[in-house]
Design an enzyme around this catalytic site. Structure first.
Site, mmCIF file in Angstrom:
data_model
loop_
_atom_site.group_PDB
_atom_site.id
_atom_site.type_symbol
_atom_site.label_atom_id
_atom_site.label_comp_id
_atom_site.label_asym_id
_atom_site.label_seq_id
_atom_site.Cartn_x
_atom_site.Cartn_y
_atom_site.Cartn_z
ATOM 1 N N SER A 78 0.839 -1.186 0.000
ATOM 2 C CA SER A 78 0.000 0.000 0.000
ATOM 3 C C SER A 78 0.886 1.252 0.000
ATOM 4 C CB SER A 78 -0.962 -0.035 1.187
ATOM 5 O OG SER A 78 -1.976 0.942 1.053
ATOM 6 N N ASP A 86 -9.349 -4.631 -5.948
ATOM 7 C CA ASP A 86 -8.986 -3.670 -4.909
ATOM 8 C C ASP A 86 -9.826 -2.403 -5.066
ATOM 9 O OD1 ASP A 86 -7.743 -1.927 -3.133
ATOM 10 O OD2 ASP A 86 -5.729 -2.668 -3.562
ATOM 11 N N HIS A 102 -7.768 -5.200 -1.346
ATOM 12 C CA HIS A 102 -6.504 -4.593 -0.935
ATOM 13 C C HIS A 102 -5.680 -5.517 -0.039
ATOM 14 C CE1 HIS A 102 -3.870 -1.176 -0.694
ATOM 15 N NE2 HIS A 102 -3.964 -1.076 0.614
#
Length: 737
Positions: free
Chosen positions: A593, A668, A700
């Site tokens: 991320s 995602d 995600h």
């Protein structure tokens, strides 16, 4: 004869040495739960303060029980409710007690929507007559009892409804709710993700009013994702997602009067482009507190709205040169004075204001941070909180009077302490961990922190781990760019400072985050143990922009995400490379991320420092990410184009030299696959070779079934091939040939 005895003795000795060697950890063990820590089940304190409630599930029978335990002894004293006594449902997944604890809302058939939201079928259980009533046959969101538990409000298909329990009548409160256009009573995607709440309606303490938010997202741009699933044709999922600089939902506050069944819009003031991140009823019935913050999120008003006449007053304004964090710490005392937390003196601290918003006093102060606010005990006139007073990597629990006097330290062990208090603050359950201790749970007396009993520990896990002889996680600091930065390091068990080792650095680095803390192993740490067994050193450095070291340190990255953080990681890697036992030509970095954004930047902008990088679910341009998060730190792309573009990996692909693995989940909804696809295209057009993997329909978190095992196997193999000396030699040999 003597020679034979010596041979036999040698064979016995070497055989025993072989069997005495430690076990080698495997990826399968990491992801099948072998090293899962024991945790306390989620518990809810009962209002009497001496008992708590736990939802217990029997895996064999499928039955669920709500069991009551005593804090003081841990003894189960009764079963409040068992699904075996219910007709029509065999089990339930969750529960909510009514304010007077005379009724229950039971959730079944829950279906996840986004990170925090879900919908399900709900039932009302009445303890008085032992009746079970289905709320509705529709899957609804956020059902909530009225204060007297005579009604339940909930949201269905973006509209609010009120169910009257005695009559069984249902009243529709709003009528304009429509998917991807108007939402009543629950938040839109970006509010849920970035302001961390879903329910956007609240009963007033008398049950006469419901305050709620309405989101008009009709002009918010749509984002679509292909869901491949198992069908012959994929489906398309479309939802409203405001990217940085794009139009947000128009949010408004409304007040519903239960008696008249009418709603009225509350005009809060002359605000042009704003958010309402919190609404909460005060200690005075009919007086609602509303937090309104501007789009830049650096100017916040706390407004009191009188629900009897809808008049309003700004009682507190807070401004910051960078941004203001939204919390749930606002607490109203009986006289309607209120507790508030703020970074206005440079560190996050607790403040007490009177009903008019005038400062009574700053409750806590010092060059340390309040990291959690637990609440106010009116009986003993004490505030309970957690802080970094024992160092930024540690957490300690304290109590203090509202006047800032009489501070008491309630936990003694150095490490990470967190508390869960009983409803009347008589007791708290402390969870403790440090780098050598998995979670330990103990019961304490709140007034002085006295240990009352041990509840649960992870001694069995430590016994199991003893066979592996894991390497310790060593916490220290490293001087980088004029600051001593917190770091940890894990070395191989047979570490020899006269040898050279490859180094893998991990980081997250997002604003206010912390990856270096005095806590026990998480799942990734077990992976690092596997890598250490194979001869890797693993390290993590929390650079500028990370949290719990004061506002200046955290907010220095404002308007330039990815600049100072990347400079710190590159400089730290170079410092590590100066150490005799680290091979400066075999330094890699990875992250997920924000960490994927960082590792991508590091392999590009630090191309002479990093030989390899892995980026999982990375942001590759802040222009692709959502408005609330990105603009909090960067303002808009229209206002700050260089800040967005100068530090985005997608604009530096021509600098790639090392080995790069790019990974993303195809489903995602947070950091969209678009980030990776655009990065891939940029790398291709720059004629840069790299590896990449897409996990179909995964969000995600990239998990489900064997997904995590597959991902970590891929990353482990990539490290072996590109960072270990033999792997690099083989690659170089292949290149020469």
């Amino acid at each position: 004869m003597k020679f034979s005895k010596m041979v036999v003795a040698f064979l016995v000795f070497t055989t025993s040495m072989i069997y005495a060697q430690e076990k080698q950890i495997t990826l399968e063990e990491i992801w099948n739960g072998t090293f899962r820590q024991e945790r306390l089940q989620s518990l809810q304190s009962l209002q009497n303060g001496i008992e708590y409630l736990v939802l217990n599930r029997d895996r064999n029978s499928g039955l669920t029980n709500l069991d009551v335990y005593k804090y003081a002894t841990g003894e189960k004293v009764r079963t409040m409710l068992s699904s075996s006594d219910l007709e029509g449902i065999s089990s339930f997944q969750g529960f909510e007690l009514s304010p007077k604890e005379d009724k229950l809302l039971l959730s079944t058939n829950l279906e996840s929507i986004y990170r925090r939201s879900s919908k399900g079928i709900y039932y009302i259980y009445d303890f008085k007559d032992k009746s079970l009533t289905q709320l509705t046959n529709k899957k609804v969101q956020e059902p909530t009892f009225s204060p007297d538990a005579s009604k339940v409000a909930y949201v269905f298909e973006n509209n609010i409804y009120v169910y009257d329990i005695p009559s069984g009548n249902e009243t529709q409160v709003t009528f304009d709710g429509k998917k991807n256009e108007t939402i009543n009573g629950i938040t839109d995607w970006v509010y849920e993700e970035e302001f961390a709440f879903v329910k956007a309606f609240h009963w007033d303490p008398t049950g006469e009013k419901i305050a709620y938010l309405k989101f008009d997202e009709s002009n918010v741009p749509e984002f679509s994702m292909d869901i491949f699933g198992q069908s012959l044709y994929p489906s398309e999922y479309t939802f409203k997602y405001p990217k940085a600089g794009e139009e947000n939902s128009k949010v408004s506050l409304h007040m519903y009067d239960v008696a008249s069944a009418e709603s009225e819009k509350i005009e809060l003031g002359d605000y042009k482009d704003f958010y309402i991140p919190r609404i909460k009823w005060t200690a005075k019935p009919m007086l609602l507190s509303v937090q309104v913050i501007n789009r830049h999120q650096n100017d916040l008003d706390l407004i009191f709205v009188d629900a009897t006449n809808n008049s309003k007053e700004v009682v507190l304004n807070e401004q910051d040169e960078a941004y203001i964090d939204i919390t749930d710490n606002l607490t109203f005392l009986e006289d309607n004075s209120f507790i508030w937390t703020s970074e206005k003196d440079g560190y996050n601290h607790i403040y007490l204001y009177d009903e008019s918003g005038d400062l009574i006093n700053q409750v806590t102060s010092g060059n340390w941070e309040v990291t959690d606010y637990y609440g106010f005990d009116k009986k003993n006139n004490r505030i309970y909180y957690q802080s970094t007073e024992d160092g930024s990597v540690n957490r300690t629990v304290y109590s203090i009077k509202p006047n800032g006097k009489g501070k008491r330290k309630l936990t003694e062990k150095t490490g990470t302490n967190s508390a869960d208090f009983s409803a009347d603050y008589t007791y708290f359950i402390n969870s403790f961990t440090n780098t050598s201790t998995p979670y330990v749970f103990t019961l304490h007396r709140s007034k002085d922190g006295k240990l009352l009993r041990e509840i649960k520990d992870n001694s069995e896990l430590l016994k199991k781990e003893a066979a592996y002889n894991f390497s310790p996680k060593e916490i220290s600091t490293i001087e980088v760019n004029g600051k001593d930065l917190n770091m940890w390091m894990i070395r191989p068990q047979d570490f020899d400072e006269n040898k050279e080792y490859p180094l893998l650095m991990f980081q997250y680095s997002g604003p206010g985050s912390q990856s270096v803390s005095n806590t026990y192993f998480n799942t990734n740490d077990y992976w690092y143990q596997l890598l250490a067994d194979e001869g890797f050193i693993i390290a993590c450095v929390d650079g500028h922009g990370t949290g719990f070291r004061g506002a200046d340190f955290k907010k220095v990255t404002q308007l330039e995400l990815g600049k100072y953080e990347v400079e710190d990681q590159i400089a730290a890697a170079q410092k590590f490379g100066e150490r005799s036992y680290i091979d400066k030509n075999r330094i890699g970095i990875w992250g997920w991320s924000y960490g994927g954004f960082m590792s991508s930047n590091c392999i590009l902008q630090g191309n002479d420092t990093f030989a390899m990088a892995i980026a999982v679910a990375p942001v590759t341009s802040w222009r692709f990410y959502d408005s609330i998060y990105t603009e909090r730190y960067m303002t808009t792309p229209q206002e700050n184009p260089s800040g967005y573009d100068n530090n985005s990996p997608i604009n530096h692909v021509e600098k790639l030299k090392g080995d790069f693995l790019l990974v993303h989940g195809g489903g995602d909804d947070n950091v969209h696959l678009q980030n990776t696809m655009r990065m891939v295209e940029a790398l291709v057009q720059a004629n840069k070779q790299f590896q990449w993997a897409i996990y179909p329909d995964k969000d995600h978190g990239i998990y489900g079934g064997n997904t995590r095992l597959h991902l970590y196997t891929k990353m482990t193999n990539f490290l072996r091939e590109n960072l270990k000396e033999e792997g690099m030699q083989e690659e170089n040999s292949n290149t020469i040939n």
